[in-house]
Design an enzyme around this catalytic site. Structure first.
Site, PDB file in Angstrom:
ATOM      1  CB  SER A   1      -5.308   1.022  -2.835  1.00  0.00           C
ATOM      2  OG  SER A   1      -5.551   0.696  -1.537  1.00  0.00           O
TER       3      SER A   1
ATOM      4  CD  GLU B   1      -2.925   1.152   0.247  1.00  0.00           C
ATOM      5  OE1 GLU B   1      -3.767   0.241   0.302  1.00  0.00           O
ATOM      6  OE2 GLU B   1      -2.929   2.009  -0.652  1.00  0.00           O
TER       7      GLU B   1
ATOM      8  CG  ASP C   1      -1.131   4.631  -1.101  1.00  0.00           C
ATOM      9  OD1 ASP C   1      -1.675   4.005  -2.032  1.00  0.00           O
ATOM     10  OD2 ASP C   1      -1.478   4.513   0.093  1.00  0.00           O
TER      11      ASP C   1
END
Ligand SMILES: *[C@@H]1O[C@H](CO)[C@@H](O)[C@H](O)[C@H]1NC(C)=O
Ligand SMILES: *[C@@H]1O[C@H](CO)[C@@H](O)[C@H](O)[C@H]1NC(C)=O
Ligand SMILES: *[C@@H]1O[C@H](CO)[C@@H](O)[C@H](O)[C@H]1NC(C)=O
Ligand SMILES: *[C@@H]1O[C@H](CO)[C@@H](O)[C@H](O)[C@H]1NC(C)=O
Ligand SMILES: *[C@@H]1O[C@H](CO)[C@@H](O)[C@H](O)[C@H]1NC(C)=O
Length: 635
Positions: free
Chosen positions: A551, A302, A306
């Site tokens: 995400s 994640e 990002d």
């Protein structure tokens, strides 16, 4: 039946009065304040709690003027408002929403008239909670409740009641009381299991399809591999930022989720200019650390995703702030993050439920021993979070209180983006709702995600470049590995800004599902917008792999909006703040690429259809940066 219950309640009230021997209390009938429908999985009710045991009752007072928060927010966020962009200062916000003297007086008088000695009623420093350490017997009398001890299969014990009541005249002044119905005992690793990073493998299966063999890094292959150039082409993001000094783009990660600098560098080497060796600006909250002791996809996927895309799309001229929240032992919740941004929201000051949210200092071995971060952190103009709960994981009171906090930060000019979920109309892990409010994979009712359903955040869904198509063709709803989270809230009513758009959808495409399958009562519909969420080439743990999820969509939108802020700030304008009233307004038609093909299946259904106009799969569509820029530059 109802009147029978009322009689029982009245009877027990009279009994309580007799027991406590109170003279002439303010007479007002009792009303149910909160009720839980079922005992959550893993818990069993054991014995009644001992009458003389001690209970730290905390009564959350309602904030004053909170019923007007939507109007205040529209005043600074609606493009037709004369006050567009005139955001509030933290001090103005604190003053406007502090619980009123009347609320404090009313609740305190009720406690004292009920027999609590005045010196035991304590007001928290920011006047948002009244606290009374009482016995179980006294709490049961005060709340018309019955406390039981509950056992969790892990061995944890929890004290709770099924429902509690308050005198009618007290109800308007109280948000909620703890401990009561909230099944929020702290379980080891529990928070992680319910609030998972959206791109990570959830209960629903993997969100990476493994290693990328050959990276094409060209526009002709965006249906197979998304790289930054694909996103620039899709959304028209050809922009070099100018006003870097005053602008901020924040990405929130929760420990043990961490990026690896070597991954950022590996990505930068192939896909960015000037970002090799560059780190995000770390803002550590409640002991947040970039841990490197435990490297795997769950921990690094994640954060790497990002930051690699967020940092690359805003270019090296724009800093990215990393809000790293929670120590490695205890983890943290959204409320812990919000506490750091707004001191008035902190524990003992109005926002937290100490059993749901991490408590700092963390006494566990290796835990963060510093003070809890409380109003210590300056929010960036845009904040993107790729983690979420299922709405049903939280009580309505808890979710509403947190949602109001996003409105306050919107008043301050902050844009909050949340991924809308990766399981279509189902909740994270593919679980759906049962009639009693519990969640299971064989549930039949749609299970919306939170905070995406909060009307004061912008929920971001996912799209894809379908196989065989190019970036010059319209995208479709994401149907590879994940499905875009969307639908209708069970907790929040429909905000005015989306009424026209959602009603147009419902009228043009009447929903064929029975009314109990989704919330058809005119509640908050989501997502608001979307962006690509499939086939992201991402450097994780030293290899390029594919990642899928909303995400990815949220930080991409965050980067685009940060570039809009850059241009506005360069012209002496305020940041765009809460964008929803603007993006749904008629002036913003054309600001998004409408997505009209694809579905978001779940709960044994095909979910909803992406259609012309807003839809509960892709919202208004994907950003058209040049169009959005020109619209926002005239506001
Ligand atoms: C990164 O880019 C270089 C040069 O364009 C290319 O040779 C290399 O294959 C790329 N890296 C990967 C892992 O594909
Ligand atoms: C960007 O971050 C670096 C490193 O944290 C810092 O030195 C620099 O001042 C920041 N630049 C701006 C424009 O905020
Ligand atoms: C609609 O989406 C499906 C699935 O991605 C794709 O195969 C089809 O070509 C799309 N139709 C159009 C008209 O783009
Ligand atoms: C539907 O949403 C509304 C809020 O708009 C809420 O009051 C109601 O309880 C919800 N219905 C169900 C079945 O959850
Ligand atoms: C989605 O579209 C299909 C095909 O047009 C239709 O049969 C179905 O009822 C639609 N679903 C919803 C929820 O609108």
């Amino acid at each position: 039946m109802l009147s029978f219950i009322l009689q029982v309640l009245l009877f027990s009230f009279i009994l309580d009065l007799a027991v406590c021997a109170i003279a002439d209390p303010t007479v007002s009938s009792w009303k149910l304040h909160e009720k839980r429908s079922h005992v959550p999985a893993g818990w069993t009710r054991a014995q009644k709690h001992h009458p003389s045991a001690s209970i730290p009752l905390r009564i959350a007072l309602t904030q004053s003027n909170i019923q007007d928060i939507e109007a205040f927010l529209y005043d600074v966020s609606h493009p037709d408002s004369h006050n567009y962009g005139h955001h509030w200062s933290p001090a103005q916000i604190a003053a406007k929403f502090a619980p009123s003297a009347e609320s404090i007086r009313t609740v305190r008088s009720w406690l004292i008239e009920s027999g609590v000695e005045p010196h035991r009623v304590k007001l928290s420093p920011t006047k948002a909670w009244l606290e009374v350490t009482s016995t179980v017997e006294e709490a049961e009398n005060l709340l018309n409740a019955e406390y039981h001890v509950y056992d969790h299969e892990s061995g944890t014990k929890h004290i709770a009641c099924d429902s509690y009541h308050l005198p009618e005249h007290v109800i308007p002044h109280v948000d909620f009381v703890t401990p009561t119905i909230h099944f929020d005992a702290k379980l080891r690793k529990r928070r992680q299991s319910i609030r998972v990073p959206i791109s990570q493998p959830g209960k629903s299966g993997p969100k990476t399809t493994g290693k990328v063999q050959d990276i094409f890094h060209q526009l002709g292959n965006c249906d197979e591999q998304i790289t930054p150039i694909c996103l620039r082409a899709l959304y028209g993001l050809w922009y070099e930022p100018v006003a870097a000094k005053a602008n901020g783009f924040g990405i929130v990660e929760y420990t043990p989720g961490s990026y690896l600098q070597s991954d950022l560098d590996m990505f930068a080497k192939n896909f960015s200019t000037g970002l090799q060796g560059v780190s995000p600006t770390l803002v550590s909250i409640d002991g947040g650390v970039i841990q490197t002791s435990n490297e795997n996809f769950d921990n690094n996927g994640e954060s790497d995703l990002d930051l690699e895309y967020g940092m690359t799309l805003v270019t090296k001229s724009q800093n990215v702030t990393l809000y790293q929240v929670g120590d490695i032992i205890e983890d943290a919740s959204f409320n812990n993050f919000l506490d750091a941004l707004d001191g008035t929201y902190c524990t003992y000051s109005g926002g937290d439920d100490p059993t749901q949210d991490a408590v700092y200092p963390d006494n566990a071995a290796g835990g963060y021993k510093g003070k809890e971060d409380c109003g210590t952190v300056q929010p960036t103009n845009v904040i993107s979070t790729s983690y979420a709960y299922n709405e049903a994981d939280l009580s309505p009171a808890y979710a509403i209180r947190q949602c109001n906090e996003y409105a306050k930060l919107g008043l301050m000019g902050v844009t909050f983006l949340y991924s809308s979920g990766d399981s279509g109309v189902a909740g994270d892990g593919g679980v759906c709702l049962n009639a009693d409010g519990s969640q299971s994979t064989d549930g039949k009712m749609f299970n919306p995600s939170f905070p995406g359903t909060c009307p004061y955040v912008t929920a971001v869904g996912a799209t894809q470049v379908s196989p065989g198509q190019s970036v010059w063709e319209p995208e479709n709803a994401c149907e590879q590995v994940i499905y875009s989270g969307g639908g209708f809230s069970n907790y929040f009513g429909m905000p005015a800004y989306q009424r026209t758009a959602v009603e147009e959808y419902i009228t043009a495409y009447p929903i064929s599902y029975p009314k109990h399958v989704y919330n058809s009562t005119g509640s908050r519909a989501f997502p608001d917008i979307s962006a690509n969420g499939a086939n992201y080439v991402t450097a994780v743990d030293g290899a390029f792999i594919f990642i899928y999820g909303t995400s990815a969509s949220s930080p991409v939108v965050g980067a685009i909006l940060t570039m809009v802020n850059d241009a506005r700030i360069a012209r002496g304008k305020s940041p765009i703040g809460f964008i929803n009233p603007a993006i749904y307004s008629t002036g913003f038609v054309g600001g998004f690429n409408d997505v009209t093909n694809g579905t978001n299946p779940g709960c044994g259904t095909l979910g909803f259809n992406a259609t012309t106009g807003w839809d509960p799969v892709t919202g208004l569509g994907t950003p058209n940066f040049p169009s959005l820029l020109s619209k926002w530059l005239v506001l």
